[in-house]
Design an enzyme around this catalytic site. Structure first.
Site, PDB file in Angstrom:
ATOM      1  N   SER A   4      -9.782  -0.879   7.021  1.00 47.04           N
ATOM      2  CA  SER A   4      -9.223  -0.610   5.867  1.00 47.04           C
ATOM      3  C   SER A   4      -8.424  -1.901   5.123  1.00 47.04           C
ATOM      4  O   SER A   4      -8.109  -1.653   4.153  1.00 47.04           O
ATOM      5  CB  SER A   4      -8.318   0.755   5.945  1.00 47.04           C
ATOM      6  OG  SER A   4      -9.077   1.830   5.848  1.00 47.04           O
ATOM      7  N   LYS A  21       0.763  -1.116   0.030  1.00 43.65           N
ATOM      8  CA  LYS A  21      -0.011  -0.006   0.029  1.00 43.65           C
ATOM      9  C   LYS A  21       0.933   1.213   0.109  1.00 43.65           C
ATOM     10  O   LYS A  21       1.803   1.306   0.712  1.00 43.65           O
ATOM     11  CB  LYS A  21      -0.908  -0.016   1.263  1.00 43.65           C
ATOM     12  CG  LYS A  21      -1.803   0.983   1.327  1.00 43.65           C
ATOM     13  CD  LYS A  21      -2.472   0.851   2.571  1.00 43.65           C
ATOM     14  CE  LYS A  21      -3.855   1.855   2.667  1.00 43.65           C
ATOM     15  NZ  LYS A  21      -4.662   1.662   4.038  1.00 43.65           N
ATOM     16  N   SER A  24      -9.751   1.666   3.077  1.00 45.92           N
ATOM     17  CA  SER A  24      -9.005   2.415   2.089  1.00 45.92           C
ATOM     18  C   SER A  24      -7.847   1.454   1.591  1.00 45.92           C
ATOM     19  O   SER A  24      -7.325   2.265   0.292  1.00 45.92           O
ATOM     20  CB  SER A  24      -7.881   3.324   2.984  1.00 45.92           C
ATOM     21  OG  SER A  24      -7.032   2.744   3.936  1.00 45.92           O
TER      22      SER A  24
END
Lengths: 486, 95
Positions: free
Chosen positions: A178, A79, A154
């Protein structure tokens, strides 16, 4: 043989160590997959093709020398809020769009040492604030199961990337869901470890008392393998816990005899989709068939307050953490003025997106004179009550099982203008961050071709229990083996 | 209760966050709406309940004060919006 990009880590490891496959071949299969699916899925902010090929060659050398870990030569995604030395780390924000970290996050350092092949950095809601990747200042990621829908967030890029076969595993971060919510939306496994289990050094801070890094994988065994590599105390993160790290692949027996599982009724919320309700209840029956004792009447009465607690505490901490973006040391800087205050204000005005500004405003309000006691302190006190509820439940049960999210993936644009509706998408996951306990989401069914995730929650440091339950369930179901149509 | 324009501007000012006119109107609407939903916490009795700042029992982590190499200056300053020699170059703080 199945397509290489569809392999699990443990399957690929077997082929690599028996010399039936090289890491370069596996990496090229993933890169070819990236070229095919990325125009539609858009999981990646930065593709690191050259790094990947170079790391794959090195991995093949190590394999030839017999210096192998279970992750050696396995392609991965990170990420884009975890620092990668020399590779830009944007947080999907304009303010960090050109930021090149001078150091690696501890997790990146650990995975590199274990022989990771880095395929790329993945998209997220700006600074990890959101549940759909629609708050990314760069672009929105699409769900590989239906490109018109969100992948969740997210960590949507990491989830979509693993689901679409762009890499065999990924790392995400989870502050209120997330990792787990996008894992549920994309039909992969996603773990939010116990707070303090994985070092956050080099993770761009959002809400420091809630943030935790966790893996995305295709099955529970793979998740255990990644956790073996990234867990443990780190002197660079004073919130990482000096508890010994067990071998998470132990105890995956497929048997749940004697396991006590509670079903907290508050998690089957009003407005929950009928198909999600029935899929999770069917999955719980499976756990019972595997030998678990199931109590359907557990109550965690403060659950309805968790959303408010979360949306006071997380923005408050975020407002403090994001104060560092002032345009002076790195990142975007407004240059059209000589006035220091104006430069700082304009840097943030143009550098931050709408949701980030909204949370900064909320957090600043909750911490400001006259409102601190009513909002921030009150939320911290209710946080204590939520924690105590979990503690009491774990005196009776080994694990709690809930849906991961009340709905299947929603359409892109559907909730974009209504922050509260968006926040509700995490209603089942954020209490777990508030309590600091671990939670995993595993594939548990479909509604009209869209994935449904089941969340399993345990007491602090009970990751082995979560893996045991997940693995047992995956021995008798094949939801996790379904691949998206992209 | 909708936040006043002045309240929104006050919050933005103490943070040094620039807002456009449109941002200010949106903030009034959305933040007020979110705050209303927080009213639910008022119904919880928290008498004698201590606050939780974080969920683990670690406190005051100390380490020996041993010197170790810092990050390379060039790599750190490579990200600087403005530099002069080996320093970040900032705008004047005192006028």
């Amino acid at each position: 043989m199945t397509d290489l990009y569809n392999l699990t880590i443990h399957e690929a490891h077997e082929l690599l160590t028996t010399k039936k496959l090289s890491s370069v071949e596996l990496t090229q299969a993933c890169l070819a997959r990236v070229k095919k699916v990325e125009p539609g899925v858009r999981a990646m902010v930065t593709l690191t093709e050259e790094t990947a090929i170079q790391q794959a060659r090195e991995a093949d050398k190590r394999i030839a020398e017999g210096k192998v870990t279970p992750l050696t030569g396995i392609p991965a995604l990170i990420k884009d809020n975890m620092c990668t030395k020399g590779i830009r780390t944007t947080c999907s924000s304009k303010i960090l769009e050109t930021f090149i970290p001078p150091y690696n996050a501890t997790v990146v350092e650990k995975l590199t040492a274990a022989g990771m092949v880095l395929i790329g950095k993945t998209n997220l809601d700006e600074f990890a604030m959101g549940s759909s990747t629609e708050n990314s200042a760069l672009f929105t990621t699409h769900n590989p199961w239906d490109l018109e829908r969100v992948p969740g967030g997210s960590s949507g890029g990491s989830a979509a990337g693993v689901a679409a076969g762009e890499a065999l595993y990924a790392l995400g971060s989870d502050t209120g869901g997330s990792v787990r919510q996008p894992a549920g939306f994309c039909n992969v496994v996603g773990l939010k470890p116990t707070y303090g289990r994985v070092s956050r050094y080099g993770l761009v801070a959002f809400a420091s008392s809630l943030d935790q890094i966790g893996p995305f994988t295709k099955d529970a065994l793979d998740c255990a393998l990644v956790m073996n590599a990234i867990s443990g105390h780190d002197p660079n993160d004073s919130t990482s816990v000096p508890e010994p790290v067990p071998d998470y692949t132990h105890g995956l027996t497929g048997d749940l005899k004697g396991m006590k599982i509670g079903i907290p009724k508050e998690y089957f919320v009003k407005g929950m989709q009928v198909e999600v309700d029935s899929a999770i209840k069917a999955a719980i029956k499976k756990l019972k068939e595997l030998g678990a004792q199931v109590d359907w009447e557990v109550s965690l009465p403060h659950t309805p307050h968790a959303l408010a607690v979360y949306y006071i505490i997380a923005p408050s901490e975020a407002s403090a953490n994001l104060a560092r973006y002032d345009g002076s040391k790195y990142g975007y800087s407004y240059k059209e003025t000589d006035n220091m205050w104006e430069a700082m204000e304009k840097t943030r005005q143009y550098g931050f997106g709408a949701e980030v500004k909204r949370r900064i405003m909320l957090g600043t309000y909750a911490l400001s004179a006259g409102y601190y006691d009513a909002y921030y302190l009150k939320a911290q006190k209710v946080r204590t009550l939520i924690r105590r509820e979990f503690e009491a439940a774990f005196e009776k049960y080994d694990a709690l099982v809930t849906p991961t999210s009340p709905t299947v993936p929603f359409k892109i644009g559907e909730k974009a203008d209504d922050p509260l509706q968006m926040y509700l998408s995490d209603v089942c996951t954020l209490p777990i961050n508030i309590a600091g306990v671990p939670g995993i989401s595993i594939p548990a069914g479909f509604a009209n071709g869209l994935p449904i995730g089941m969340q399993i929650i345990g007491k602090p440091f009970s990751e082995p229990t979560l893996f045991k339950i997940s693995h047992a369930y995956q021995q008798v179901t094949d939801w996790h083996k379904k691949r998206p149509p992209v | 209760m909708k936040l006043s324009r002045e309240e929104v501007i006050h919050i933005a000012t103490i943070y040094r966050l620039g807002l456009s006119e449109e941002d200010i109107e949106k903030a009034r609407e959305q933040i007020s709406n979110i705050l209303e939903n927080f009213e639910i916490l008022k119904e919880v009795d928290t008498t004698n309940v201590p606050p939780t700042a974080q969920s683990i029992n670690l406190q005051n982590i100390m380490r020996d004060d041993v010197p170790h190499p810092s990050l390379p200056m060039e790599e750190v300053l490579a990200n600087a919006p403005a530099r002069e020699e080996d320093f970040f170059k900032l705008r004047p703080v005192l006028e």
